[in-house]
Design a protein around this motif. Sequence first.
Motif, PDB file in Angstrom:
ATOM      1  N   LYS A 229       0.824  -1.212   0.000  1.00 56.75           N
ATOM      2  CA  LYS A 229       0.000   0.000   0.000  1.00 56.75           C
ATOM      3  C   LYS A 229       0.859   1.264   0.000  1.00 56.75           C
ATOM      4  CE  LYS A 229      -4.295   1.671   1.949  1.00 56.75           C
ATOM      5  NZ  LYS A 229      -4.017   3.085   1.739  1.00 56.75           N
ATOM      6  N   SER A 230       1.967   1.239   0.740  1.00 54.10           N
ATOM      7  CA  SER A 230       2.822   2.429   0.802  1.00 54.10           C
ATOM      8  C   SER A 230       3.547   2.685  -0.515  1.00 54.10           C
ATOM      9  CB  SER A 230       3.835   2.277   1.935  1.00 54.10           C
ATOM     10  OG  SER A 230       4.654   1.142   1.712  1.00 54.10           O
ATOM     11  N   GLY A 233       1.054   4.517  -6.009  1.00 54.48           N
ATOM     12  CA  GLY A 233       0.991   5.949  -6.292  1.00 54.48           C
ATOM     13  C   GLY A 233      -0.300   6.567  -5.784  1.00 54.48           C
ATOM     14  N   ASP A 234      -0.359   7.905  -5.833  1.00 55.52           N
ATOM     15  CA  ASP A 234      -1.539   8.603  -5.335  1.00 55.52           C
ATOM     16  C   ASP A 234      -2.783   8.256  -6.157  1.00 55.52           C
ATOM     17  OD1 ASP A 234       0.044   9.772  -3.413  1.00 55.52           O
ATOM     18  OD2 ASP A 234       0.434  11.575  -4.613  1.00 55.52           O
ATOM     19  N   LYS A 235      -2.624   8.080  -7.454  1.00 54.10           N
ATOM     20  CA  LYS A 235      -3.770   7.748  -8.299  1.00 54.10           C
ATOM     21  C   LYS A 235      -4.253   6.314  -8.081  1.00 54.10           C
ATOM     22  CE  LYS A 235      -2.531  10.993 -12.003  1.00 54.10           C
ATOM     23  NZ  LYS A 235      -2.201  11.129 -13.448  1.00 54.10           N
ATOM     24  N   GLU A 236      -3.375   5.460  -7.599  1.00 57.95           N
ATOM     25  CA  GLU A 236      -3.738   4.062  -7.389  1.00 57.95           C
ATOM     26  C   GLU A 236      -4.280   3.796  -5.987  1.00 57.95           C
ATOM     27  OE1 GLU A 236       0.017   2.344  -8.139  1.00 57.95           O
ATOM     28  OE2 GLU A 236      -0.176   2.374 -10.318  1.00 57.95           O
ATOM     29  N   GLN A 237      -4.216   4.799  -5.115  1.00 61.24           N
ATOM     30  CA  GLN A 237      -4.725   4.618  -3.763  1.00 61.24           C
ATOM     31  C   GLN A 237      -6.253   4.604  -3.775  1.00 61.24           C
ATOM     32  OE1 GLN A 237      -3.093   4.078  -0.953  1.00 61.24           O
ATOM     33  NE2 GLN A 237      -1.026   4.301  -1.768  1.00 61.24           N
ATOM     34  N   LYS A 239      -9.198   4.623  -1.128  1.00 66.25           N
ATOM     35  CA  LYS A 239      -9.643   4.737   0.256  1.00 66.25           C
ATOM     36  C   LYS A 239     -11.108   4.367   0.421  1.00 66.25           C
ATOM     37  CE  LYS A 239      -6.454   8.526   1.447  1.00 66.25           C
ATOM     38  NZ  LYS A 239      -6.409   9.916   1.956  1.00 66.25           N
ATOM     39  N   ASN A 341     -10.153  12.276   4.233  1.00 67.86           N
ATOM     40  CA  ASN A 341      -8.992  12.957   3.657  1.00 67.86           C
ATOM     41  C   ASN A 341      -7.800  12.983   4.610  1.00 67.86           C
ATOM     42  OD1 ASN A 341     -10.518  13.488   1.362  1.00 67.86           O
ATOM     43  ND2 ASN A 341     -11.153  15.506   2.076  1.00 67.86           N
ATOM     44  N   THR A 344      -3.649   8.821   5.509  1.00 70.26           N
ATOM     45  CA  THR A 344      -2.532   8.840   4.568  1.00 70.26           C
ATOM     46  C   THR A 344      -2.461   7.497   3.833  1.00 70.26           C
ATOM     47  OG1 THR A 344      -0.976   8.028   6.237  1.00 70.26           O
ATOM     48  CG2 THR A 344      -1.276  10.422   6.052  1.00 70.26           C
ATOM     49  N   LYS A 345      -1.534   7.399   2.904  1.00 76.12           N
ATOM     50  CA  LYS A 345      -1.410   6.168   2.122  1.00 76.12           C
ATOM     51  C   LYS A 345      -0.831   5.021   2.943  1.00 76.12           C
ATOM     52  CE  LYS A 345       3.150   7.217   0.127  1.00 76.12           C
ATOM     53  NZ  LYS A 345       3.881   7.360  -1.157  1.00 76.12           N
ATOM     54  N   ASP A 371     -13.797   6.733  -4.362  1.00 75.34           N
ATOM     55  CA  ASP A 371     -12.748   6.684  -5.388  1.00 75.34           C
ATOM     56  C   ASP A 371     -13.101   5.736  -6.522  1.00 75.34           C
ATOM     57  OD1 ASP A 371     -11.245   8.408  -3.766  1.00 75.34           O
ATOM     58  OD2 ASP A 371     -10.392   6.744  -2.644  1.00 75.34           O
TER      59      ASP A 371
END
Length: 380
Positions: A229-230, A233-237, A239, A341, A344-345, A371
Amino acid sequence: KGKKEEKPEKKEKGKKGKGKKGKDDGGGDAKEEELPLLQGKTELTTAMAAEIAAFEGDWEERDESENFAQKHDVELAKRAIRDEVRLEIRDQVDEMLRMNLKKIKMQLTRQAPKAGKKEKGKKDKKGKKGKKDKKGGKKGKALPGEKIGELKNMTVEEMLAALIEAKVVNAYRDRRIGELVGDFNYLGTVQQHTETAQQEWQPPDPSMAQLRASITEYCVLPLGSSQIKSQLGDKEQVKSILLYGPSGSGKTMMAEAVANELGALMINMSPARLKGEFGGKNGATKLMHMVYSVAKDPAFAPVVVYMDRCDEFFMGGGKKAKSADKDGPGRFKKDLQTYKNAFTKDDRVLFIGTTASPEKGDAKEMKGFYDKMLYLPYPD
């Protein structure tokens, strides 16, 4: 008589001669071969000795005549994995002790400034103000729940206990993603080619195989490992995810399957579960802050926040807002977005919403919160 006396002398001479010959013959033979020197232990001999000892202890005197089905021996299995399990449990206990020590230090640091406030004079306050001006303001906005005095002195364990007492944390059934039975839609491309240009194109329903793959990719794999998970990327996260479709299509079953596959803590924030709970001015903020604190703690990760009939949380303006209950689920909408929000990732938490009527909620707000959205049709 003279002859008889001579004979013994000859015999004695013969005996003496024979004895001498025997001595000469023994001295002339090759010396006996010397035994080789003993060698020390080697890895091969040590391993062989260990295997032989294990065989003699476990199998030499064992009677397997009645074990026709070749069932396993529980004691042997326990003995084989006992050392590994002991090391794993020791590591887990060490990690829990580290987390508890960290929490105790955090509590002590929170209490320390309160005692020293009176001793500090106005000079310190001025100096703090100067630092804020140089830095250009505060580092980040504080969460709404941090201002509630009741929550300041509560530990994460106490917050979890409060959620359990409110029946927000509950058990789930033993479900699997594979229980969503179905195959690929092999005729989907054929149907698209046979459609005429005059007909309005409509996307085909997703197949059950596609839904199983998507749920596994979006929900199970990222939350199953903190390292995976860490590194995303931001687009693949992901939530939050919305599962919508007709009643009885398997939405709740898939939410329980995700929690079961992960062994996650499931927090049920469905409107039916929250009815009559966490009322008042700060009730919604109090609930979301406790959910956030529990989900943020690595000791309780991963966490699945389940919201059935989630369209009631996102009632839009106009007629929908007038008809909505002020003490209903709509009061959680603002805090839901704020605390979602704040994750975090590195936090292993997932919001899963299900609804049979997504059109009742505000489309813009639901798209902003979720998402990913998956449509679950009836089986073909």
